[in-house]
Design a protein around this motif. Structure first.
Motif, PDB file in Angstrom:
ATOM      1  N   GLU A   5      63.169  39.006  52.831  1.00  0.00           N
ATOM      2  CA  GLU A   5      63.717  37.853  53.506  1.00  0.00           C
ATOM      3  C   GLU A   5      62.710  36.794  53.898  1.00  0.00           C
ATOM      4  OE1 GLU A   5      67.112  37.019  53.643  1.00  0.00           O
ATOM      5  OE2 GLU A   5      67.529  38.348  52.183  1.00  0.00           O
ATOM      6  N   PRO A   6      62.705  35.568  53.978  1.00  0.00           N
ATOM      7  CA  PRO A   6      61.864  34.902  54.818  1.00  0.00           C
ATOM      8  C   PRO A   6      61.809  35.104  56.152  1.00  0.00           C
ATOM      9  CG  PRO A   6      63.434  33.487  53.495  1.00  0.00           C
ATOM     10  CD  PRO A   6      63.695  34.929  53.338  1.00  0.00           C
ATOM     11  N   LYS A   7      60.636  35.302  56.901  1.00  0.00           N
ATOM     12  CA  LYS A   7      60.347  35.533  58.372  1.00  0.00           C
ATOM     13  C   LYS A   7      60.967  34.316  59.285  1.00  0.00           C
ATOM     14  CE  LYS A   7      56.601  38.530  57.471  1.00  0.00           C
ATOM     15  NZ  LYS A   7      55.426  38.894  57.662  1.00  0.00           N
ATOM     16  N   VAL A  16      60.985  36.339  46.369  1.00  0.00           N
ATOM     17  CA  VAL A  16      62.404  36.966  46.060  1.00  0.00           C
ATOM     18  C   VAL A  16      62.416  37.013  44.401  1.00  0.00           C
ATOM     19  CG1 VAL A  16      64.941  36.637  46.120  1.00  0.00           C
ATOM     20  CG2 VAL A  16      63.375  36.226  48.116  1.00  0.00           C
ATOM     21  N   GLY A  17      62.470  38.039  43.954  1.00  0.00           N
ATOM     22  CA  GLY A  17      62.825  38.337  42.515  1.00  0.00           C
ATOM     23  C   GLY A  17      61.367  37.720  41.860  1.00  0.00           C
ATOM     24  N   GLY A  18      60.272  37.675  42.421  1.00  0.00           N
ATOM     25  CA  GLY A  18      59.099  37.158  41.729  1.00  0.00           C
ATOM     26  C   GLY A  18      58.779  35.644  41.990  1.00  0.00           C
ATOM     27  N   ILE A  19      59.826  35.120  42.767  1.00  0.00           N
ATOM     28  CA  ILE A  19      59.576  33.600  42.931  1.00  0.00           C
ATOM     29  C   ILE A  19      59.633  33.400  44.204  1.00  0.00           C
ATOM     30  CG2 ILE A  19      60.775  31.178  42.818  1.00  0.00           C
ATOM     31  CD1 ILE A  19      62.737  32.581  40.718  1.00  0.00           C
ATOM     32  N   PRO A  20      58.373  32.664  44.682  1.00  0.00           N
ATOM     33  CA  PRO A  20      57.893  32.448  46.055  1.00  0.00           C
ATOM     34  C   PRO A  20      58.902  31.537  46.778  1.00  0.00           C
ATOM     35  CG  PRO A  20      56.384  31.159  44.632  1.00  0.00           C
ATOM     36  CD  PRO A  20      57.175  32.082  43.831  1.00  0.00           C
ATOM     37  N   LEU A  21      59.490  31.805  47.842  1.00  0.00           N
ATOM     38  CA  LEU A  21      60.650  30.941  48.795  1.00  0.00           C
ATOM     39  C   LEU A  21      59.759  30.752  50.201  1.00  0.00           C
ATOM     40  CD1 LEU A  21      63.717  32.996  48.469  1.00  0.00           C
ATOM     41  CD2 LEU A  21      63.098  31.056  47.197  1.00  0.00           C
ATOM     42  N   TYR A  22      59.803  29.351  50.211  1.00  0.00           N
ATOM     43  CA  TYR A  22      59.300  28.684  51.425  1.00  0.00           C
ATOM     44  C   TYR A  22      60.330  28.360  52.626  1.00  0.00           C
ATOM     45  CZ  TYR A  22      55.279  28.334  48.635  1.00  0.00           C
ATOM     46  OH  TYR A  22      54.045  28.695  47.811  1.00  0.00           O
ATOM     47  N   VAL A  23      60.048  28.527  53.783  1.00  0.00           N
ATOM     48  CA  VAL A  23      60.997  28.189  54.713  1.00  0.00           C
ATOM     49  C   VAL A  23      60.319  27.126  55.711  1.00  0.00           C
ATOM     50  CG1 VAL A  23      62.494  28.842  56.769  1.00  0.00           C
ATOM     51  CG2 VAL A  23      62.114  30.515  54.830  1.00  0.00           C
ATOM     52  N   LEU A  24      60.865  25.929  55.711  1.00  0.00           N
ATOM     53  CA  LEU A  24      60.264  24.859  56.566  1.00  0.00           C
ATOM     54  C   LEU A  24      61.317  24.602  57.746  1.00  0.00           C
ATOM     55  CD1 LEU A  24      59.047  22.223  54.143  1.00  0.00           C
ATOM     56  CD2 LEU A  24      57.823  23.986  55.539  1.00  0.00           C
ATOM     57  N   HIS A  25      60.787  24.720  58.855  1.00  0.00           N
ATOM     58  CA  HIS A  25      61.651  24.799  60.084  1.00  0.00           C
ATOM     59  C   HIS A  25      61.704  23.158  60.483  1.00  0.00           C
ATOM     60  CE1 HIS A  25      62.375  28.837  60.474  1.00  0.00           C
ATOM     61  NE2 HIS A  25      61.206  28.994  60.154  1.00  0.00           N
ATOM     62  N   LYS A  26      62.834  22.783  60.762  1.00  0.00           N
ATOM     63  CA  LYS A  26      63.114  21.302  61.047  1.00  0.00           C
ATOM     64  C   LYS A  26      62.494  21.125  62.260  1.00  0.00           C
ATOM     65  CE  LYS A  26      66.751  17.919  61.638  1.00  0.00           C
ATOM     66  NZ  LYS A  26      68.206  17.382  61.781  1.00  0.00           N
ATOM     67  N   ARG A  27      61.644  20.340  62.674  1.00  0.00           N
ATOM     68  CA  ARG A  27      61.125  19.763  63.739  1.00  0.00           C
ATOM     69  C   ARG A  27      61.967  18.853  64.592  1.00  0.00           C
ATOM     70  NH1 ARG A  27      58.520  24.077  62.544  1.00  0.00           N
ATOM     71  NH2 ARG A  27      56.532  23.768  61.835  1.00  0.00           N
TER      72      ARG A  27
END
Length: 130
Positions: A5-7, A16-27
């Protein structure tokens, strides 16, 4: 590769499933409340909490020592657009741009009158600092 899971609080990639996932937090935009008249003026208050209570009660986030101000007079509440101004059933009302309000979404440059105190609400641009 195991699923992760994204931290929270991280902008790092996770797989996830070999695909990088990015999480950008709204500022959220930086907002400032400038008191220009009334008890305690002049002063500037960065709005950096979800709810700021304005009132005559000493435990208020923004204490106004005036008999024209109720103990819990108004609240500034963080919203998706910035901040809302809410009258907390005060005796003398809250005025935004000289109009009595119950709840209103604040816009950059709005004036807020609480009792005999006058404030200016400002939304700062990305190049402006508090």
């Amino acid at each position: 590769m195991s699923d992760q899971e994204p931290k929270k609080g991280s902008d790092e990639a996770t797989a996830v499933g070999g695909i990088p996932l990015y999480v950008l937090h709204k500022r959220t935009k930086q907002c400032l409340l400038k008191q220009v008249k009334g008890p305690g003026a002049p002063r500037e208050l960065p709005l950096d909490i979800d709810e700021l209570i304005v009132g005559r009660a000493p435990e208020s986030h923004l204490f106004l020592d005036s008999h024209s101000v109720s103990r819990q007079h108004a609240a500034l509440r963080r919203s998706q657009a910035g901040y809302q101004c809410v009258d907390l059933e005060s005796s003398n009302g809250v005025f935004v741009n000289a109009a009595k309000i119950d709840t209103v979404e604040l816009k950059d440059g709005d004036s807020i009158q609480i009792g005999d105190a006058l404030f200016l609400y400002q939304e700062l641009g990305p190049d402006q600092k508090l």
